[in-house]
Design a protein around this motif. Structure first.
Motif, PDB file in Angstrom:
ATOM      1  N   ILE A 113       2.464 -17.990 -32.879  1.00 23.36           N
ATOM      2  CA  ILE A 113       1.549 -16.852 -32.715  1.00 23.36           C
ATOM      3  C   ILE A 113       2.062 -15.648 -33.499  1.00 23.36           C
ATOM      4  O   ILE A 113       1.287 -14.977 -34.189  1.00 23.36           O
ATOM      5  N   ARG A 114       3.354 -15.378 -33.399  1.00 28.50           N
ATOM      6  CA  ARG A 114       3.908 -14.211 -34.111  1.00 28.50           C
ATOM      7  C   ARG A 114       3.761 -14.331 -35.616  1.00 28.50           C
ATOM      8  O   ARG A 114       3.591 -13.324 -36.296  1.00 28.50           O
ATOM      9  N   THR A 115       3.836 -15.538 -36.160  1.00 30.29           N
ATOM     10  CA  THR A 115       3.694 -15.679 -37.604  1.00 30.29           C
ATOM     11  C   THR A 115       2.243 -15.542 -38.041  1.00 30.29           C
ATOM     12  O   THR A 115       1.984 -15.237 -39.199  1.00 30.29           O
ATOM     13  N   ARG A 116       1.309 -15.762 -37.155  1.00 27.81           N
ATOM     14  CA  ARG A 116      -0.110 -15.692 -37.502  1.00 27.81           C
ATOM     15  C   ARG A 116      -0.752 -14.338 -37.162  1.00 27.81           C
ATOM     16  O   ARG A 116      -1.742 -13.958 -37.779  1.00 27.81           O
ATOM     17  N   ILE A 117      -0.205 -13.676 -36.172  1.00 26.53           N
ATOM     18  CA  ILE A 117      -0.782 -12.401 -35.725  1.00 26.53           C
ATOM     19  C   ILE A 117       0.308 -11.346 -35.788  1.00 26.53           C
ATOM     20  O   ILE A 117       1.328 -11.460 -35.130  1.00 26.53           O
ATOM     21  N   GLU A 118       0.072 -10.338 -36.557  1.00 25.70           N
ATOM     22  CA  GLU A 118       1.041  -9.253 -36.629  1.00 25.70           C
ATOM     23  C   GLU A 118       0.770  -8.291 -35.498  1.00 25.70           C
ATOM     24  O   GLU A 118      -0.259  -7.627 -35.463  1.00 25.70           O
ATOM     25  N   LEU A 119       1.689  -8.248 -34.511  1.00 25.80           N
ATOM     26  CA  LEU A 119       1.556  -7.276 -33.447  1.00 25.80           C
ATOM     27  C   LEU A 119       1.896  -5.901 -34.005  1.00 25.80           C
ATOM     28  O   LEU A 119       2.795  -5.776 -34.833  1.00 25.80           O
ATOM     29  N   ILE A 141      -0.482  -3.859 -25.122  1.00 27.82           N
ATOM     30  CA  ILE A 141      -0.004  -5.242 -25.296  1.00 27.82           C
ATOM     31  C   ILE A 141       1.282  -5.456 -24.516  1.00 27.82           C
ATOM     32  O   ILE A 141       1.445  -6.435 -23.790  1.00 27.82           O
ATOM     33  N   LEU A 199       6.982 -13.179 -27.571  1.00 26.00           N
ATOM     34  CA  LEU A 199       5.956 -12.422 -28.284  1.00 26.00           C
ATOM     35  C   LEU A 199       6.343 -10.976 -28.565  1.00 26.00           C
ATOM     36  O   LEU A 199       5.936 -10.419 -29.577  1.00 26.00           O
ATOM     37  N   ARG A 227      -2.418   0.673 -28.623  1.00 25.01           N
ATOM     38  CA  ARG A 227      -2.581  -0.782 -28.620  1.00 25.01           C
ATOM     39  C   ARG A 227      -1.240  -1.473 -28.357  1.00 25.01           C
ATOM     40  O   ARG A 227      -1.149  -2.406 -27.568  1.00 25.01           O
ATOM     41  N   TYR A 228      -0.211  -0.984 -29.015  1.00 27.10           N
ATOM     42  CA  TYR A 228       1.135  -1.516 -28.832  1.00 27.10           C
ATOM     43  C   TYR A 228       1.558  -1.387 -27.370  1.00 27.10           C
ATOM     44  O   TYR A 228       2.075  -2.323 -26.771  1.00 27.10           O
TER      45      TYR A 228
END
Length: 136
Positions: free
Chosen positions: A126-132, A19, A70, A15-16
């Motif tokens: 986005i980075r604070t809400r979604i942990e990649l 992305i 991101l 997944r990483y």
């Protein structure tokens, strides 16, 4: 299934990778489009709306900055932001030196900075809400 360093499973590492590949491809495509739009001779019909050129500058620089915001570790973000600011300044210098109907503009550069700032703000949100996922 474990087997990757740090105990990460293959699914998370895949997944990483996906992305980063997608964001990298988007960034490269944005760079190619920006090179054409920002350096090519002026052609085509007149603008469809007021300040169209400024809007395009902001969109191009947001698209070029966003993927890096991101995926880059925070310690490298300053490097990329400085890179983008100098790219915006450099584009205006190149436009002012050519004889292709383009002219450098401080207002275009300001639109570039606006696009960079928008990408930074949205990307950080986005980075604070979604942990990649992180590699192992």
């Amino acid at each position: 299934s474990p087997g990757w360093p740090g105990g990460q499973n293959v699914h998370m590492n895949s997944r990483y990778l996906v992305i980063h590949l997608v964001l990298g491809a988007c960034s490269g495509g944005a760079m190619a489009l920006a090179a054409f739009l920002l350096i090519a001779p002026q052609v085509g019909p007149p603008p469809a709306f007021p300040f169209q050129d400024k809007v395009f500058h902001a969109i191009c620089f947001a698209a070029l900055t966003g993927p890096a915001v991101l995926v880059l570790p925070p310690k490298y973000l300053g490097f990329w932001l400085a890179h983008m600011v100098m790219l915006g300044a450099g584009v205006e210098v190149v436009q002012s030196m050519g004889d292709n109907g383009r002219a450098g503009s401080v207002w275009d550069f300001m639109a570039d900075l606006l696009g960079i700032a928008i990408a930074l703000g949205v990307g950080r949100m986005i980075r604070t809400r979604i942990e990649l996922p992180k590699p192992g």
